[in-house]
Design an enzyme around this catalytic site. Structure first.
Site, short mmCIF file in Angstrom:
data_model
loop_
_atom_site.label_atom_id
_atom_site.label_comp_id
_atom_site.label_asym_id
_atom_site.label_seq_id
_atom_site.Cartn_x
_atom_site.Cartn_y
_atom_site.Cartn_z
CB ALA A 9 -0.91 -0.01 1.22
NE ARG A 15 -0.98 4.07 -14.70
CZ ARG A 15 -1.10 2.77 -15.02
NH1 ARG A 15 -1.75 2.41 -16.12
NH2 ARG A 15 -0.57 1.86 -14.25
CG ASN A 168 1.44 -11.88 -11.39
OD1 ASN A 168 0.78 -12.40 -10.50
ND2 ASN A 168 2.51 -11.13 -11.15
NE ARG A 331 -28.35 19.65 10.22
CZ ARG A 331 -28.19 20.86 10.75
NH1 ARG A 331 -29.22 21.71 10.80
NH2 ARG A 331 -27.02 21.23 11.23
CE1 TYR A 364 -32.99 22.72 12.51
CE2 TYR A 364 -33.42 24.42 14.15
CZ TYR A 364 -32.60 23.47 13.61
OH TYR A 364 -31.36 23.23 14.16
CB SER A 403 -49.57 26.84 12.48
OG SER A 403 -50.13 25.57 12.23
CB ALA A 421 -51.52 29.83 15.25
NE ARG A 438 -52.23 35.43 18.46
CZ ARG A 438 -52.86 34.29 18.26
NH1 ARG A 438 -52.20 33.27 17.75
NH2 ARG A 438 -54.14 34.16 18.55
#
Length: 457
Positions: A9, A15, A168, A331, A364, A403, A421, A438
């Protein structure tokens, strides 16, 4: 009788036109050297020695602990490469396999047969040979009365020798002590000015020692990879071999020609894999798994009755009944417990999701510990990164995440809690609480007419 192995090795592989050592180029997700080490290890040598040279540090970084090494500081030919293993092997009784590290298609079964043949023949040397339709570039096996008399390299061959089709392969078994005695007598009197390992064959013949040849049934096993064209050929042959093995073991591949499975992947029976699927690394797939077109899976564990639809999964675990996709991305360090559903355009990273939890779309989830039967509404984000550090989100069983919620980590959402939401949640939400994060909606009558974009209907 004891067995030993020397793996060559040290070459650069000019090449290949690459900075990477030749033997570290991959075939079916595994370096060529790793394929050779696996095949060699299967015959259980007492000692295995790799001869390293170009890119030695990189090569050594891939070798398992049981493989010793010697560094060839100067590339002086195959004879020299084997000779420098002398301090580790010279005085040992037994048989020594010499094999090139760029022959990834050699099978363990072939090496077992080669050792058995060598012993049965009571030979000093046995050459693994093959019959080539076009022998150009290979060393030729020259026989007299059916017995091997010598090996002639292409550049040293005359017209008759060039016409010989028995070649060979570069793999041999030697009587260990006889090998190192003969190596002390080889010279560089040849076209390349190198120490040819093949010259020991003539030395053995001159000493009236027996040299045998074992002819391969499958020429493909003899392929040595010297350039990218040969690398692609080896890749195709190996993948055909891998796919055939899985199908014979009860896996359905709808279109094997477009299914790419790495060498170390394990797949259980009654799994179905559709076209254009890539399965890489150390992936383990249990029984009855369905993987649809366009999926890519790397070093992951898919338990029985899971499904992956046109999605990417990396270094993750799917427990029984979990399903992913379409167009989802798991992931590394993601664990989906039983019957978790991850839907379209959902990304999960370094998170664990409990039994029956669902994130159907456009979400996510990162660095989160999520309980059982939690529902994520569309557009939910665990905001886990402040530009410097990652923070955890903890969500307990039966929570409902409305949501378009943004959960600003570090944060905890209690059992049965609800985020409404469109909320930006910055403080913990306790069990059974409903959180509104919110601003109150205010409608301004007639204000729209004052905007530049307003058009009368």
């Amino acid at each position: 009788m004891n067995k030993y192995a020397i793996i060559l090795a040290a070459g650069k592989g000019t090449r290949m036109k690459s900075d990477r050592p030749k033997v570290l180029h991959e075939v079916a997700g595994k370096t060529m050297l790793a394929h050779v080490v696996s095949a060699t290890s299967a015959v259980a040598p007492e000692k295995t020695i790799a001869i390293v040279g170009h890119g030695a540090a990189d090569v050594l970084g891939t070798l398992p602990e049981h493989v010793a090494y010697v560094k060839q500081e100067e590339q002086l030919g195959t004879g020299h490469a084997v000779k420098i293993a002398e301090p580790l092997l010279k005085n040992l009784h037994g048989m020594t396999l010499v094999i090139a590290g760029d022959t990834p298609l050699i099978r363990p079964e072939t090496l077992e047969e080669l050792f058995a043949y060598h012993q049965a023949e009571k030979a000093t040397a046995t050459i693994l040979t093959a019959i080539a339709e076009d022998p150009t570039g290979y060393g030729r096996i020259i026989r007299e009365d059916g017995h091997v008399s010598k090996i002639v390299e292409q550049k040293d061959a005359n017209d008759f020798e060039e016409s010989v089709q028995e070649i060979n392969t570069g793999t041999y078994i030697f009587d260990n002590r006889a090998l190192f005695e003969a190596l002390s007598n080889i010279t560089t009197d040849n076209a390349q000015g190198e120490y040819y390992l093949t010259d020991v064959i003539e030395i053995f013949k001159d000493d009236a020692k027996k040299v045998s040849a074992f002819v391969l049934d499958d020429f493909n096993e003899s392929i040595g990879v010297n350039d990218r064209v040969a690398l692609s050929q080896a890749e195709k042959i190996m993948r055909d071999r891998i796919n055939t093995k899985h199908m014979l073991n009860g896996v359905t591949l709808i279109d094997p020609e477009t299914t790419y499975i790495d060498a170390d992947v394990k797949i259980g029976e009654d799994s179905v894999i559709e076209p254009n699927v890539v399965i890489k690394g150390q992936t383990v797939i249990s029984k009855g798994v369905h993987i649809t077109s366009g999926s890519r899976i790397e070093s992951s564990r898919l338990h029985h009755n899971t499904e992956v639809r046109n999605s990417t999964i990396e270094y993750s675990v799917l427990e029984p009944g979990a399903n992913v996709g379409p167009y989802a991305h798991l992931r590394p360090e993601t664990i989906l417990h039983e019957n978790v559903h991850i839907g379209n355009f959902v990304e999960v990273k370094a998170s664990t999701l409990g039994v029956g939890t669902k994130a159907g779309h456009l979400t996510y989830i990162g660095n989160a510990m999520v309980g059982e039967h939690v529902n994520f509404g569309a557009g939910t984000i665990t905001v886990n990164f402040d530009g410097v550090n990652k923070f955890k989100t903890e969500i307990e069983d039966y929570a409902f995440i409305g949501s378009n919620s943004s959960l600003i980590a570090p944060i905890a959402i209690g059992r049965n809690a609800i985020t409404t939401a469109g909320s930006v949640i910055t403080d913990d939400v306790h069990e059974d609480e409903m959180a509104f994060g919110r601003a109150r909606q205010v409608n301004k009558v007639g204000r729209a007419k004052l905007m530049p974009s307003y058009h009368e209907s």
